[in-house]
Design a protein around this motif. Structure first.
Motif, short mmCIF file in Angstrom:
data_model
loop_
_atom_site.label_atom_id
_atom_site.label_comp_id
_atom_site.label_asym_id
_atom_site.label_seq_id
_atom_site.Cartn_x
_atom_site.Cartn_y
_atom_site.Cartn_z
N ALA A 755 14.22 52.80 37.30
CA ALA A 755 15.19 51.84 36.77
C ALA A 755 16.60 52.20 37.22
CB ALA A 755 15.11 51.82 35.24
N SER A 756 17.54 51.29 36.98
CA SER A 756 18.93 51.45 37.42
C SER A 756 19.60 52.60 36.67
CB SER A 756 19.71 50.16 37.17
OG SER A 756 21.10 50.37 37.37
N ALA A 757 20.54 53.28 37.35
CA ALA A 757 21.33 54.35 36.73
C ALA A 757 22.67 53.85 36.24
CB ALA A 757 21.53 55.49 37.72
N GLU A 758 22.94 52.53 36.36
CA GLU A 758 24.21 51.97 35.92
C GLU A 758 24.19 51.72 34.40
OE1 GLU A 758 26.86 51.51 37.88
OE2 GLU A 758 25.64 52.46 39.45
N ASN A 759 25.40 51.75 33.81
CA ASN A 759 25.50 51.49 32.37
C ASN A 759 25.01 50.08 32.06
OD1 ASN A 759 26.68 53.99 31.92
ND2 ASN A 759 28.77 53.20 32.07
N PRO A 760 24.04 49.90 31.18
CA PRO A 760 23.56 48.56 30.82
C PRO A 760 24.56 47.84 29.93
CG PRO A 760 22.42 50.21 29.52
CD PRO A 760 23.29 50.97 30.49
N ARG A 761 24.42 46.54 29.89
CA ARG A 761 25.27 45.72 29.03
C ARG A 761 24.36 45.03 28.01
NH1 ARG A 761 28.28 48.69 30.52
NH2 ARG A 761 30.07 48.48 31.92
N SER A 762 24.24 45.62 26.83
CA SER A 762 23.29 45.12 25.84
C SER A 762 23.90 44.11 24.88
CB SER A 762 22.72 46.29 25.03
OG SER A 762 23.76 46.90 24.26
N GLY A 763 25.22 44.05 24.81
CA GLY A 763 25.87 43.16 23.86
C GLY A 763 25.98 43.72 22.45
N VAL A 764 25.58 44.98 22.22
CA VAL A 764 25.65 45.58 20.91
C VAL A 764 27.12 45.82 20.53
CG1 VAL A 764 25.54 48.00 21.67
CG2 VAL A 764 24.61 47.37 19.46
N THR A 765 27.44 45.68 19.24
CA THR A 765 28.81 45.87 18.74
C THR A 765 28.81 46.95 17.67
OG1 THR A 765 28.68 44.28 16.91
CG2 THR A 765 29.20 43.40 19.10
N ALA A 766 30.01 47.26 17.16
CA ALA A 766 30.15 48.28 16.12
C ALA A 766 29.43 47.90 14.84
CB ALA A 766 31.64 48.53 15.83
N ARG A 767 29.16 46.61 14.67
CA ARG A 767 28.51 46.16 13.44
C ARG A 767 26.98 46.23 13.53
NH1 ARG A 767 32.91 43.03 14.15
NH2 ARG A 767 31.79 41.53 15.44
N ASN A 768 26.48 46.51 14.71
CA ASN A 768 25.02 46.58 14.87
C ASN A 768 24.48 47.93 14.41
OD1 ASN A 768 25.58 44.57 17.63
ND2 ASN A 768 24.03 44.01 16.09
N LEU A 769 23.18 47.92 14.12
CA LEU A 769 22.51 49.11 13.61
C LEU A 769 22.41 50.18 14.69
CD1 LEU A 769 20.97 50.12 11.05
CD2 LEU A 769 18.89 49.20 12.10
N ALA A 770 22.72 51.44 14.31
CA ALA A 770 22.63 52.57 15.24
C ALA A 770 21.38 53.40 14.98
CB ALA A 770 23.87 53.44 15.15
N TYR A 771 21.05 53.65 13.73
CA TYR A 771 19.87 54.46 13.43
C TYR A 771 19.44 54.21 11.99
CZ TYR A 771 23.25 57.67 11.24
OH TYR A 771 24.23 58.21 10.46
#
Length: 879
Positions: A755-771
């Motif tokens: 797979a690519s080694a570039e930073n993906p763009r997932s659209g996640v924000t600070a309000r999204n769940l982290a863990y």
């Protein structure tokens, strides 16, 4: 009129007129009525009408210390309280026949109401109204020899008379046992320090104190052991000397400092119960007209009432000796030893069982301990170290509390007890509160004038359930208190023995909090020509977790809180005192408040908590994510070492590339914002790659500790709804029953690396769940706690501002990633350019391994619980 109206409708003033002024048309001319003089006292006195009422009025006047008492005057409105009520009941029983007890007095607090319960004065049997116990207490006088009777009635003591051995009272036995168990200390010292201002006659003072020691045997008594139990050893009076220490040559500031030191030193000097003496006195001379009198007595020989007796006798004896006159004190009717013998005879058999039975029923199921929130954990054994904080409440509040009590037929003491138990209930989160309370224990008139240890302690248990009004709570407290007074004969030590609660060295049995009502009238105000002013004397001890003491005076309430310093800080006690005052102010203003409506905080404290302490605004990257901050650091230091595990390491750029490849692979499996990915991994480089990879893909990781039982892992995976599992090849068997796609981050890496080694763009924000991290499940089923990026970023920014790490720091990651501490251990250093060192699996349980790893890696930052530091202390180089 006054008796027929509610209290708030009783006229404040009466004006007598020969005739009412009328208008020309014959109606009342209100404007012509004279203005009342509100300052003039209103005389509502109604004189006694029968011999019984006359006898009662005399008894009430003596007990209350007033000139006269009318038949409609309320005992409690005239200053009566529970202590005086006990004295009144016994004096009535001695003088008049009739079934009178404390409950009757509280229900009928006027002479007019109580008189019908009594026989006419002089009726057959009236003179013998005292019960058999009174006769037993006095019968010992008939058995005395002439010499013994002379000494008892005040003749000169014969120094050759040997010491006598008598049974100890139950209370003395308890203190003797505690002294043997806890070691000699000042815990039960009763210190008294008085500043004397005026022309003091020192020889007269010495003679007065000596006469008190001669009159009162407990002041020359010690305790010896006989067959495993204590007995009183009463020494003959052999004279008394008052040591005088002259401090007048010291400069004023040094002199006052020395006085303060000597007061506390004397208060903290322990007694030897076997060797004695158990009473000591000393005089500090500060100047021609300034002295300090130090008195200290062990509790086995005195109590608060006794100190009042001592000062009243000191006042009379000093005046007589100063004037060169013979003392006029009446001889003591009985000895303390007689009381001890009488007590032991009375408290046995059916009489004891009746009393104990009431307490057994009353305390059945009571909590063994009042679980107050403390500043420090409770030690395994009480040290009894303590301190005291004084406070005062204004006269206006005192008046309001007394009025509230009168409206419910309760005393000031009952009002304060109800408020205190309400406060304790809030602190402990319970509706079942037991408070200990001292009671004078002088249930016989014959012992009122004795110095000795009579005080008993009652366990007052109150039910606060159902959210009653404060008036409703006060009625419950009144019932509890009166019931306890009716059964006060059982010494607390016998009650503990009979009820046999679970014993602990860490706290006292039955109750851990005390309330003490101190009678302000017991202290003498002056000696002849000498003004007395009490000085605070601190023993530096606390018998209980908390002891609230208070007394009412002309200026309001003087109070103090003695507290265990092992448990509480001074600031906590100051706050508690402020909250008690807040409760008292509210219920004084409105006794119909529901308990749930009573606030513990005043306006100032409420502003502090809600506004000042809540002013937590801080600048931080509110739109940032955990992986976003890591990516920013990769740009700053791509070649710096990011993570180390045993002999392997990755730079920031290498770690970022690996995490990106895993993230892109996860995206092909549907991982994005709010999608949960289960991680079942041991500590390793793969764990760090997996954590960052999940976040970069937009997902939220769910740690599944491979050390957990398979059933718990299955439960957590199902409850959290994981869509994908990341694991290591050697752990796949743990996850065999979970039917979701599983990726082995080690064995499947060849596929992931495509797979690519570039930073993906997932659209996640600070309000999204982290863990999602699960609780331990100690209270039942484990619960998943969901945390968004913004909250964790806020926490990490605070940590950086507070502690500050950078490129030169090395952080040890040892906490299992199923615990929240692991979050900052993992992500904080990777956002600041520091090096993250991963401990080997299971290494967090091996202090020696951790010590070696800290030294080998040059660790600068780590998280430890105190117990984990002990091995480091034991192996540390003293140099």
């Amino acid at each position: 009129l006054q008796r027929s109206l509610p209290e708030h409708m009783v006229p404040a003033a009466f004006v007598a007129l020969d005739a009412l002024p009328l208008s020309p048309n014959g109606k009342l001319d209100r404007r012509a009525l004279p203005a009342p003089d509100f300052a003039a006292p209103v005389d509502t006195y109604v004189a006694p009408r029968t011999p019984v009422e006359e006898a009662l009025a005399d008894i009430w006047a003596q007990v209350l210390g007033v000139a006269r008492v009318g038949i409609r005057d309320d005992f409690f409105a005239l200053g009566g309280h529970s202590l005086l009520a006990t004295r009144l009941v016994w004096r009535i029983r001695e003088a008049l026949a009739g079934d009178v007890d404390l409950v009757s007095l509280f229900e009928s607090p006027t002479i007019e109401a109580i008189a019908p319960r009594l026989s006419p004065l002089g009726a057959p049997g009236a003179a013998a109204a005292g019960d058999a116990s009174a006769q037993h207490l006095l019968a010992t006088l008939e058995d005395l020899s002439d010499d013994e009777l002379d000494r008892l009635l005040g003749a000169t003591a014969d120094d050759a008379v040997p010491a006598r051995t008598e049974p100890a009272a139950f209370a003395q036995e308890r203190l003797w046992f505690l002294d043997r168990m806890n070691g000699t200390r000042a815990l039960y010292n009763v210190p008294e320090a008085q500043r004397l201002t005026g022309a003091l006659d020192v020889p007269a003072l010495e003679r007065a104190l000596g006469e008190i020691v001669r009159r009162h045997e407990p002041l020359r008594t010690t305790l010896a052991e006989a067959e495993g139990a204590p007995v009183q050893v009463i020494a003959p009076f052999s004279g008394f000397s008052l040591p005088v220490d002259d401090l007048s040559a010291l400069p004023p500031e040094a002199r006052e400092a020395e006085v303060r030191r000597r007061v506390d030193e004397d208060a903290r000097q322990p007694f030897d119960l076997a060797a004695g003496p158990l009473f000591r006195a000393a005089l500090l001379r500060l100047g021609e007209r300034e002295h300090v009198l130090l008195l200290c007595t062990h509790h086995v020989a005195t109590d608060a009432w006794s100190m009042g007796v001592l000062f009243r006798e000191l006042q009379a004896l000093y005046a007589a000796f100063r004037a060169g006159a013979a003392p006029a004190l009446a001889p003591l009717p009985v000895r303390y030893a007689d009381y001890a013998a009488w007590q032991r005879e009375q408290l046995r058999g059916a009489a004891l069982e009746r009393q104990v039975g009431w307490w057994r029923e009353r305390l059945a199921g009571a909590p063994a301990r009042l679980e107050l929130p403390t500043d420090r954990p409770r030690p395994a054994a009480q040290s009894f170290r303590g301190a005291r904080e004084d406070f005062d409440l204004p006269a206006g509040l005192l008046d309001g509390l007394r009025a509230l009590g009168r409206s419910e037929g309760a005393t000031l003491y009952m009002v304060v007890l109800a408020a205190f138990q309400l406060l304790l209930a809030r602190y402990a989160g319970t509706d079942d509160v037991v408070v200990g309370s001292a009671i004078a224990g002088r249930t016989r008139p014959e012992v009122e004038g004795l110095i000795g240890f009579f005080v008993n302690t009652l366990a007052l248990r109150t039910d606060l359930s159902g959210d009653p009004t404060f008036r409703g709570l006060l009625r419950r407290v009144r019932e509890v208190t009166l019931g306890a007074y009716q059964h006060q004969e059982v010494p607390i030590e016998r009650l503990v023995e009979e009820l046999a609660p679970g014993r602990s060295l860490g706290h006292s049995p039955l109750f851990q909090v005390m309330l003490v009502h101190e009678d302000a009238d017991l202290a003498a105000a002056s000696l002849a020509g000498v003004e007395l002013r009490r000085l605070p004397a601190d023993t530096g001890t606390s018998k209980f977790d908390l002891t609230l003491g208070f007394g009412a005076g002309a200026d309001g309430i003087d109070g103090s809180v003695e507290y265990a310093t092992d448990l509480f800080d001074r600031a906590t006690i100051e706050r508690m005192i402020g909250q008690l005052r807040c409760v008292l102010e509210q219920v004084s203003a409105d006794g119909d408040l529901r308990l749930s409506a009573v606030e513990l905080t005043g306006e100032a404290e409420r502003r502090q908590v809600l506004e000042a302490w809540n002013a937590t605004d801080a600048v931080y990257p509110a739109d940032a994510t955990l992986h976003g901050l890591f990516e920013a650091q990769v740009i700053e230091s791509p070649d710096a070492v990011a993570v180390v595990f045993e002999d392997e390491s990755l730079t920031y750029a290498e770690l970022n590339a690996r995490a990106n490849r895993l993230a892109h692979h996860l995206r092909t499996l549907g991982v994005g914002p709010e999608v949960r990915v289960g991680l079942c991994l041991e500590r390793s480089l793969e764990m760090v790659v997996a954590l960052l990879g999940v976040l970069k893909a937009g997902g939220a990781y769910v740690p599944l500790d491979p050390g957990y039982p398979a059933e718990r892992i299955e439960t957590m995976a199902a409850d959290s709804g994981v869509a994908v599992l990341l694991t290591q090849d050697r752990l796949t068997g743990v996850l065999s029953t979970i039917a979701v796609p599983t990726i082995r981050v080690d064995a499947d890496w060849e596929t992931i690396a495509a797979a690519s080694a570039e930073n993906p763009r997932s659209g996640v924000t600070a309000r999204n769940l982290a863990y999602v991290i699960y609780t331990s499940g100690s209270t039942g089923r484990p619960k998943g706690v969901m945390n968004a990026h913004g909250g964790v970023v806020n926490r990490l920014c605070w940590m950086q501002a507070e502690y500050g790490i950078g490129a030169g720091d090395v952080v040890l990651q040892k906490t299992p990633f199923s615990f929240d501490v692991s979050v900052w251990e993992l992500f904080w250093p990777l956002q600041q350019g520091a090096t993250l060192v991963m401990a080997k699996p299971g290494g967090h349980r091996d202090p020696l391994y951790l010590q070696e790893e800290i030294e080998r890696r040059g660790v600068t930052t780590l998280h430890f619980v105190p117990s984990m530091l002990q091995p480091f202390v034991e192996t540390a180089d003293p140099a």
